[in-house]
Motif scaffolding. Structure first.
Motif, PDB file in Angstrom:
ATOM      1  N   THR A 196       0.836  -1.198   0.000  1.00 56.83           N
ATOM      2  CA  THR A 196       0.000   0.000   0.000  1.00 56.83           C
ATOM      3  C   THR A 196       0.867   1.242   0.000  1.00 56.83           C
ATOM      4  O   THR A 196       1.833   1.321   0.756  1.00 56.83           O
ATOM      5  CB  THR A 196      -0.860   0.028   1.290  1.00 56.83           C
ATOM      6  N   VAL A 197       0.515   2.210  -0.842  1.00 53.26           N
ATOM      7  CA  VAL A 197       1.061   3.552  -0.661  1.00 53.26           C
ATOM      8  C   VAL A 197      -0.094   4.371  -0.088  1.00 53.26           C
ATOM      9  O   VAL A 197      -1.068   4.654  -0.779  1.00 53.26           O
ATOM     10  CB  VAL A 197       1.590   4.157  -1.973  1.00 53.26           C
ATOM     11  N   GLY A 198       0.000   4.663   1.193  1.00 57.19           N
ATOM     12  CA  GLY A 198      -1.107   5.329   1.896  1.00 57.19           C
ATOM     13  C   GLY A 198      -0.871   6.812   2.093  1.00 57.19           C
ATOM     14  O   GLY A 198      -1.795   7.551   2.410  1.00 57.19           O
ATOM     15  N   LYS A 199       0.389   7.235   1.925  1.00 62.73           N
ATOM     16  CA  LYS A 199       0.726   8.644   2.174  1.00 62.73           C
ATOM     17  C   LYS A 199       1.449   9.222   0.968  1.00 62.73           C
ATOM     18  O   LYS A 199       2.290   8.546   0.362  1.00 62.73           O
ATOM     19  CB  LYS A 199       1.693   8.740   3.371  1.00 62.73           C
TER      20      LYS A 199
ATOM     21  N   GLY B 159       4.614   7.091   1.562  1.00 65.43           N
ATOM     22  CA  GLY B 159       4.653   6.119   2.660  1.00 65.43           C
ATOM     23  C   GLY B 159       4.228   4.762   2.108  1.00 65.43           C
ATOM     24  O   GLY B 159       3.071   4.594   1.734  1.00 65.43           O
TER      25      GLY B 159
ATOM     26  N   GLU C 270       3.913   0.593   2.497  1.00 69.12           N
ATOM     27  CA  GLU C 270       3.820  -0.473   3.497  1.00 69.12           C
ATOM     28  C   GLU C 270       3.640  -1.813   2.797  1.00 69.12           C
ATOM     29  O   GLU C 270       2.822  -1.934   1.888  1.00 69.12           O
ATOM     30  CB  GLU C 270       2.636  -0.193   4.420  1.00 69.12           C
TER      31      GLU C 270
END
Lengths: 440, 440
Positions: free
Chosen positions: A292-295, A313, A315
């Motif tokens: 995941t790229v959440g940021k 960010g 994960e």
């Protein structure tokens, strides 16, 4: 003879203490494998507990160490007392209630979860596991079932703050960790003290390898897999490891009007290509890994400026740490190509706070699955994508985890919901698994 | 006869007023096409002007309507007075200096730019055009050259605040525009009043179609094309139109650990695909169009949450509005496919504040190019990707723009730099173009 008949119609392995106790008391009690929880009681208590720790806007705010958390804990300890569990608080602030077994030389079977929540969280995460654990005790009490092993109900402290209570129990809470600010605003050590723990002497209540016969945790799935596949019970194979990584993309900020496309070093274009690549890599290999790229932050962040710097960010989660590292390496390889294409530089800085995967015990997985089958429930072996206290306890004891469906896969939200029927199913699987483990 | 010899050795079209004045005064003066600016004087004044409007950290802060802007304007007006330009301030706050021509029935040839800057801006943007305009007047004065047309040097007010001065001059400043807060912190109307304008009566100094014979503006390129192609002069074909558009991508926020890849509605993945698509579309067709995603925000913005909502800032620029609309339509088409692929919705909301393209006058383009050639300078026809006062004036008069190279293509930055030699070249092209236009 009636008793004989009973024995004949049940498999030897499920010859229950209840059945035996029936024989002695003369009162007809159900067989152990016929014991069922009181689902209505669990559901009612879910709503009772939900009243503690509301903020001024009525949102759930039973954050670890806050007033609401303390009130919820006091309420729970009262229930434990009434169930004869004689609860105490260990150095890390965990509530532990004990029930004697027939054989004092056997190690306890422990089970439980947590009752603290994230800010604006839901009513099921953690609480279902704790209230079902209590329910198991009450059903055993009501049916006068005495287990071979001692039993322990554990309510871990401040799970949402970073598995603080369970971490403290296995020696994983460092002096630095005690100095961190918790979500309550209190320094972790102060918070622990405030709920009756003793942060100066955490070693006083350490559990070592072999101290527990097993640990079992019932929890809502917090994802949509069971609902999506129309299944009732998840048999958790392990709790995924988590690698968080800051990705920094450096290009060159320039006027979006005067800089021709071919002269640009657009950090956001590079970042976007990388986000797409992460998805391609993670979905391109077999397995349940997630990436995941959440940021994202792009600077300077104006319509008329080509972004010169972007921070992402990233994960990655999987049950295998090697796979996580392999995926990261593959992403880094693709990033190198993207950096060349876009005339940018891309650097990866893994966060120090990674989490290694924690596998559950295969024998316990089988027992959970058999319990589900014996109850006529559909089940699936699956991973836990979220962190749980079980992953800490896995370092000192065999652990097993039971999942029940989350409607819409929603969690950490007021919309978090699990149907009463699913809660009852999960609690029955917990009960039957405990009885089965006790017999083994 | 000496005079005859002069006439013989110069083409009739370049028969200069200077040469004629020489004949009458008896002092040998250069021919008009031999006139050259004093580059050292321009350079020295660039640095003098740069002293006005510094913030406490020494950064350039000559923002329109601020104290520094007022000081810079006063200094410039003093120079204009010394050059006999008799400067006045129009209702929009623009400084206008006039020099008589031989034929009062002819419309003035105007030229100039602005001296206000963006916060932390550079020393060349705008100021080069103003100081070169003044230099042209001084060279004409020193060489006693009288033009046919009256001449006007215009220092437009608050260009960086949205072409406010030039907008007011052509009737483009609305009552709403006057109410907006300017970068100085003052409401636009107050700011205009503070520099000597009369915002209550903007119509008092409106210029109508036909009021000016031509308007010429020398400006730094603010991009890297000339430097990149090692060219000296840019002949501006027009100032691009600008379409800004908010793009909103709605997916679904979910736990990054518990939501399998195939169940996600990842708004950031969709946004990233769109950023890549914008680049592919814009670079995939012939021309000088640019398309930029300069802004991005992903919510909620945490490592462990699949982004549920992303907002992008998209900008498209080109000399053709039809092409801009065609590109946007193409992007929307691709967005529809991406939305389906990613199970998201994507909506486009164009900003109200678009800018239509403004084309320069083809005859003036030719004159600028000929002037560059006659000076032995290399040149290129190109678009202006940035906005300029010329684009406002284009609605009432033929305009021409001259670009000189920006080192590294950098602008709106303290690093903004144009070599003294390039400034001199640009000012000489301005001078020669004015003289040529005056003859036509």
């Amino acid at each position: 003879m009636k008793r004989r008949t009973f024995i004949k119609t049940t498999a030897l392995s499920s010859l229950s203490l209840a059945a035996m106790s029936t024989a002695f008391s003369g009162v007809k009690m159900p067989l152990a494998n016929e014991l069922r929880v009181n689902g209505k009681r669990i559901e009612a208590r879910i709503f009772e507990l939900a009243k503690f720790g509301r903020d001024e806007n009525g949102r759930g705010y039973r954050v670890g160490y806050t007033q609401g958390d303390k009130e919820g804990r006091a309420w729970f300890m009262e229930l434990m007392k009434n169930a004869g569990l004689n609860p105490s608080i260990d150095a890390g602030g965990n509530i532990i209630g004990k029930r004697k077994g027939k054989n004092p030389s056997l190690k306890p079977i422990a089970f439980g979860s947590h009752i603290d929540m994230v800010p604006d969280g839901g009513n099921y995460d953690g609480t279902l596991g704790c209230l079902s654990a209590l329910e198991v005790i009450e059903i055993l009490n009501e049916n006068k079932v005495e287990t071979n092993h001692p039993l322990e109900v554990i309510v871990f402290a401040n799970e949402e703050g970073g598995l603080i209570g369970s971490r403290s129990m296995v020696g994983g809470l460092t002096p630095e960790g005690l100095e961190q600010i918790s979500q309550s605003g209190l320094v972790m050590g102060e918070g622990i003290k405030g709920i009756g723990g003793n942060p100066e002497n955490l070693s006083g209540s350490l559990r070592k390898k072999g101290d527990l016969h097993a640990f079992l945790e019932l929890h809502i799935e917090q994802g949509g897999i069971l609902e999506n596949e129309n299944l009732q019970i998840g048999v958790v194979e392990g709790i995924v490891g988590i690698l968080d990584c800051i990705v920094t993309i450096e290009g060159f900020s320039n006027h979006a009007g005067t800089t021709p496309m071919k002269l640009r070093k657009d950090a956001l274009l590079a970042a976007s290509k990388l986000v797409v690549a992460v998805n391609e890599i993670v979905t391109g290999i077999q397995g349940n890994q997630v990436g995941t790229v959440g940021k994202i932050e792009a600077l300077p962040g104006a319509y008329n400026v080509v972004p010169g710097k972007v921070t992402l960010g990233l994960e990655i989660r999987d049950l295998s740490w090697e796979k996580i590292e392999m995926i990261l390496a593959e992403i880094e390889k693709r990033a190198a190509t993207i950096a060349t294409e876009t005339k940018t530089t891309i650097t990866f800085t893994p966060e120090a706070s990674f989490t290694k995967p924690a596998l559950t015990d295969p024998a316990l997985q089988q027992k959970i699955n058999e319990a589900a089958k014996s109850l006529g429930l559909s089940s699936k072996f699956m991973q836990s994508g979220a962190g749980h206290d079980s992953q800490q306890i896995a370092s000192i004891a065999p652990v097993g985890m039971i999942f029940v469906p989350s409607v819409g896969g929603i969690s950490h939200s007021p919309k978090e919901f699990t149907k009463a029927e699913d809660m009852t199913n999960g609690a029955n699987v917990l009960l039957q698994t405990i009885l089965s483990v006790d017999q083994s």
